[in-house]
Design a protein around this motif. Sequence first.
Motif, PDB file in Angstrom:
ATOM      1  N   VAL A 347       0.901  -1.145   0.000  1.00 53.06           N
ATOM      2  CA  VAL A 347       0.000   0.000   0.000  1.00 53.06           C
ATOM      3  C   VAL A 347       0.944   1.198   0.000  1.00 53.06           C
ATOM      4  CG1 VAL A 347      -1.830   1.199   1.220  1.00 53.06           C
ATOM      5  CG2 VAL A 347      -1.698  -1.285   1.308  1.00 53.06           C
ATOM      6  N   PHE A 350       0.934   3.872   2.612  1.00 53.23           N
ATOM      7  CA  PHE A 350       1.157   3.459   3.992  1.00 53.23           C
ATOM      8  C   PHE A 350       2.636   3.626   4.345  1.00 53.23           C
ATOM      9  CE2 PHE A 350      -2.296   0.212   5.459  1.00 53.23           C
ATOM     10  CZ  PHE A 350      -3.213   1.227   5.515  1.00 53.23           C
ATOM     11  N   GLU A 354       3.532  -0.126   8.516  1.00 53.87           N
ATOM     12  CA  GLU A 354       2.183  -0.625   8.235  1.00 53.87           C
ATOM     13  C   GLU A 354       2.218  -1.678   7.130  1.00 53.87           C
ATOM     14  OE1 GLU A 354      -1.011   2.888   9.114  1.00 53.87           O
ATOM     15  OE2 GLU A 354       0.508   3.346   7.618  1.00 53.87           O
ATOM     16  N   HIS A 361      -1.431  -8.892   9.854  1.00 58.37           N
ATOM     17  CA  HIS A 361      -1.991  -7.955  10.830  1.00 58.37           C
ATOM     18  C   HIS A 361      -2.995  -8.603  11.772  1.00 58.37           C
ATOM     19  CE1 HIS A 361      -4.724  -8.055   7.415  1.00 58.37           C
ATOM     20  NE2 HIS A 361      -5.668  -7.752   8.259  1.00 58.37           N
ATOM     21  N   ASN A 367      -1.978  -7.484  18.033  1.00 57.72           N
ATOM     22  CA  ASN A 367      -3.290  -7.024  18.466  1.00 57.72           C
ATOM     23  C   ASN A 367      -3.478  -7.182  19.964  1.00 57.72           C
ATOM     24  OD1 ASN A 367      -5.125  -6.484  15.949  1.00 57.72           O
ATOM     25  ND2 ASN A 367      -3.863  -8.264  15.450  1.00 57.72           N
ATOM     26  N   LEU A 370      -8.659  -4.219  22.025  1.00 58.17           N
ATOM     27  CA  LEU A 370      -9.414  -3.269  21.220  1.00 58.17           C
ATOM     28  C   LEU A 370      -8.617  -2.724  20.039  1.00 58.17           C
ATOM     29  CD1 LEU A 370     -11.406  -1.078  23.754  1.00 58.17           C
ATOM     30  CD2 LEU A 370     -12.314  -2.633  22.026  1.00 58.17           C
ATOM     31  N   SER A 371      -7.362  -2.461  20.285  1.00 57.95           N
ATOM     32  CA  SER A 371      -6.604  -1.781  19.249  1.00 57.95           C
ATOM     33  C   SER A 371      -5.406  -2.620  18.836  1.00 57.95           C
ATOM     34  CB  SER A 371      -6.136  -0.423  19.763  1.00 57.95           C
ATOM     35  OG  SER A 371      -5.405  -0.601  20.943  1.00 57.95           O
ATOM     36  N   MET A 372      -4.702  -2.122  17.830  1.00 53.12           N
ATOM     37  CA  MET A 372      -3.491  -2.812  17.414  1.00 53.12           C
ATOM     38  C   MET A 372      -2.352  -2.389  18.330  1.00 53.12           C
ATOM     39  SD  MET A 372      -3.742  -3.017  13.316  1.00 53.12           S
ATOM     40  CE  MET A 372      -2.987  -4.627  13.318  1.00 53.12           C
ATOM     41  N   ARG A 374       0.785  -0.893  18.806  1.00 46.39           N
ATOM     42  CA  ARG A 374       1.672  -0.075  17.985  1.00 46.39           C
ATOM     43  C   ARG A 374       3.141  -0.315  18.289  1.00 46.39           C
ATOM     44  NH1 ARG A 374       0.228   5.785  17.425  1.00 46.39           N
ATOM     45  NH2 ARG A 374       0.139   5.845  19.671  1.00 46.39           N
TER      46      ARG A 374
ATOM     47  N   TYR B 216     -10.302   6.732  16.408  1.00 48.25           N
ATOM     48  CA  TYR B 216      -9.728   5.556  17.049  1.00 48.25           C
ATOM     49  C   TYR B 216      -9.909   4.326  16.170  1.00 48.25           C
ATOM     50  CZ  TYR B 216      -8.585   2.214  20.725  1.00 48.25           C
ATOM     51  OH  TYR B 216      -8.003   1.218  21.457  1.00 48.25           O
ATOM     52  N   ARG B 220      -6.443   3.181  14.979  1.00 47.48           N
ATOM     53  CA  ARG B 220      -5.861   2.329  15.994  1.00 47.48           C
ATOM     54  C   ARG B 220      -6.303   0.864  15.956  1.00 47.48           C
ATOM     55  NH1 ARG B 220      -3.134   5.943  19.539  1.00 47.48           N
ATOM     56  NH2 ARG B 220      -2.137   7.108  17.878  1.00 47.48           N
ATOM     57  N   THR B 221      -7.426   0.566  15.326  1.00 47.84           N
ATOM     58  CA  THR B 221      -7.921  -0.812  15.436  1.00 47.84           C
ATOM     59  C   THR B 221      -7.577  -1.629  14.201  1.00 47.84           C
ATOM     60  OG1 THR B 221     -10.066  -0.481  14.384  1.00 47.84           O
ATOM     61  CG2 THR B 221      -9.904   0.072  16.735  1.00 47.84           C
ATOM     62  N   ARG B 222      -7.679  -2.941  14.349  1.00 49.72           N
ATOM     63  CA  ARG B 222      -7.403  -3.835  13.233  1.00 49.72           C
ATOM     64  C   ARG B 222      -8.434  -3.672  12.110  1.00 49.72           C
ATOM     65  NH1 ARG B 222      -9.057  -8.603  12.067  1.00 49.72           N
ATOM     66  NH2 ARG B 222      -9.984  -9.071  14.067  1.00 49.72           N
ATOM     67  N   TYR B 225      -7.459  -0.670  10.231  1.00 51.85           N
ATOM     68  CA  TYR B 225      -6.303  -0.927   9.367  1.00 51.85           C
ATOM     69  C   TYR B 225      -6.775  -1.569   8.069  1.00 51.85           C
ATOM     70  CZ  TYR B 225      -1.961  -3.192   7.806  1.00 51.85           C
ATOM     71  OH  TYR B 225      -0.888  -3.623   7.058  1.00 51.85           O
ATOM     72  N   ARG B 228      -8.527   0.877   5.816  1.00 48.80           N
ATOM     73  CA  ARG B 228      -7.616   1.770   5.098  1.00 48.80           C
ATOM     74  C   ARG B 228      -6.918   1.054   3.950  1.00 48.80           C
ATOM     75  NH1 ARG B 228      -3.437   3.727   8.629  1.00 48.80           N
ATOM     76  NH2 ARG B 228      -4.027   2.132  10.126  1.00 48.80           N
TER      77      ARG B 228
END
Lengths: 510, 361
Positions: A347, A350, A354, A361, A367, A370-372, A374, B216, B220-222, B225, B228
């Motif tokens: 991408v 990106f 990323e 991913h 993971n 809730l979020s990835m 970072r 968020y 921030r979330t899978r 991602y 996007r």
Amino acid sequence: MKYAIELVGITKRFARTVANDNVTLSVSAGSIHALVGENGAGKTTLMETLYGIYQPDSGKIRIHDTEVAIKSPQDSIRQGIGMVHQHFMLVPTLSVLENIILGAEDTRNAFLDLAKTSERITALADKFSLSVPLNEKVQDLGVGIQQRVEILKALYRKADILILDEPTAVLTPQESTRLFGILSELKQQGKTIVLITHKLNEVMEISDRVSVMRKGKIVGEMDTPTTSPQEIAELMVGRPVLLRVEKSKANTGKPVLSISNLSYVDRRGVEILKNVNFSVASGEILGIAGVEGNGQTQLVECITGLVKPTSGTISLNGVNLVGFPVKRVFDSGLAHVPEDRLKRGLVVDFTVKENLILGLHTRQEFNSRLSMRRSAIEQNARMLIKKYDVRPDDPDAIARGLSGGNQQKVIIARELSRNAQLIVASQPTRGVDIGGTEFIHRSIISERDKGKAVLLISADLTEVLSLSDRIAVIYDGMIVKIFPDNKVEESELGLFMTGTKGNGREASLA
Amino acid sequence: MAEKRHWLEHSITQNFFVPVLAVVLSFAVGAIFIAIVGQNPIEVYYVLFSQTLGNEYGIGQLLFKTTPLIFAGLSVAICFKAGLFNIGAEGQLQIGAFATALVGMYTFGVPAFIEIPLLVLAGIVGGGIWGFIPGYLKAKTGAHEVINTIMLNFVALALVSYFATNIYNVPATVHTPSIAPTGRIPRFDVFFSGFEGSPVNFSILIAIVAAIFVWYYIDRTRPGYELRVVGLNAKAAEFGGINVARNLILSMTIGGALAGLVGTNYVMGYKYYFEEGFSTGTGFMGIAVALLGNNNPFGVILAALLFGMLEYGGLVINTMVPKELVSILQAIVIIFVISSNKIFRKTLVNYMKTRTLSVNQ
């Protein structure tokens, strides 16, 4: 000696990079001059500046001893310069004739005078033995012929200086030989030719003189007979390089990938893959040689789950992958270096970090609830960037800004980091410079030595020959021949690749 | 690359600087139009700014106009991130707001802590369904979402207009009966007397929460991602084992749901009923808001504030200049922003280049 082209002190900057740094280059009239260098060395920029696509920040251009101002390709065409770009600038849906005259049409009372034009082009084509079917649509022609159309297009515009950018990148050995015949013919007739390339055997074979560029500068210029591929390569890279891939004998184990009776009929009803059979064992590299467009793309897409084959089985460690969604194919133990890195592999908007998790991913390590994570993504990037020497070493760099070789390294890094049993590598070093290619080849071989099975698909015969432990040839959707080792002549491969030799059905059953 | 970069070279500053420059310039061009109609631009702008930003009532009105624009802008922005152009926010917000009103009029006697979330949810579901349809059609048949969302706008408008004037209306009106009082979102003036008379209410907090959620989710979330990747390169998404169809449907559904929240401002916070014609193209302004905000949720808030100001400001300067002038000003802002991206960015980069060059020499 008279010069056709003299570039004096050309400097061209893009944002913060200097693409051409005070470059001076003289090309004798009636000669073939090779311009070599790694990707990003500035060869194409230099020639596109000559062709009027870019304006130099400073420097002078003289054509046949006259200083000229070239502000656009129109100006350079007027000066008798023609350029055949790496990616052809043809309109696929128009005929050859229409493509040739596009923008330089002969008209009679505001109507196209096709009969007269057609005669003129035929005469021109005969003069340089450039046979092309004038009334066929370009999209129906092979790349070799399309290239001839491009050359004819330039000659029709009265070019006497011809620039060819990596002209053999998409050709078979036979087509390349044919092209070189044409180039010699053009030279005989007094045309001046600049050949941009990074294939050193071509330089040796066809050019009279060679200029080597590195990092925007000319670092060497010699008469071809007085130099060697080794010398040129070292000038290009700036350090001693291994032109031959070093590898030990394959330590072959059990079959990892077995493909049997695989067929694929596309949406238009065209049979693209016809009863394909082969297997790849652990610890070996099976190379698939073939002219592009003979089913390689679809073969890879079938294996990787991107398209569903019409019939047949693809088994990976005994599990039939047919019908699995892509993610499950990957999870079954496959890594895939796609043939088109910009289309599928990356991408480009990106960041590197990323991109380094694309397809991975969903792994737990990236993971949290809730979020990835970072920090994990960042760490993964730092580790891979270091291991695969990606430049710049910045996880937050946007992939678009990386050189082709570094973009490819990002993909290789990501795919090898899957630690999969089977690696499907499609054109792994296309558009990658010598240094990068050397690195990627070593990475692939080291995976083989770790016992991985590697399926290599490449249009670059040198690559297939030097990396593979066995070589299969694909032609018209069939595996027409499998050589048990890599001790085969390029010309012999070429005969199978073009269907001159080999009976598909027999060979694929063998 | 340890090289120190000029501050203008960073995309973040550019993303902020370029739209701001565009807005300033569009006001300058707007001044010419004001002068043409025979008014003093400075006076008009003075009134415009002082009446909108100079007192609490003005700010209240501005915020009231801003809230629905945030929802609509977020709706367009999240779809855009997935590579989809949602022209259907208008229809989605109509359905969402109507659903809020409909549920509200049948749920009397439910305590506020249930009723308010329930009505918010009704808006989410209503708008979500209206976003899901074009998303599903796009994913499964390839039917273009631009056409389908436009068409569904007509369907939505006709539907709510029929129901609001014929079936669920208070006789002889074009609005529904009131929602349950427990479903009301309090106005600012309940707590701050300065906002007296302005319908601005706490639904703007829902809008801000929605913006944070969108940020968020995308950043921030899978699933964000994946969304996007789908938006930037669907082929690469396919390659990476991402279900493209599901992401297209999901983003349109979320987009629809965000637009559906517009009802919180009007139905739950202002009139307490659904009225035909309550939205004057808010959904379409959402496109401009998303564009000006660079599809960034916080950019959307800022852009919505600007357009909210212009919308209310238009009423303020109504006596001085024709009301069309405000439309012209809005249009100029949009045109400048759209075309600025390339032009200004290039100018900025060139400027910066000559500067660094002269520094180096």
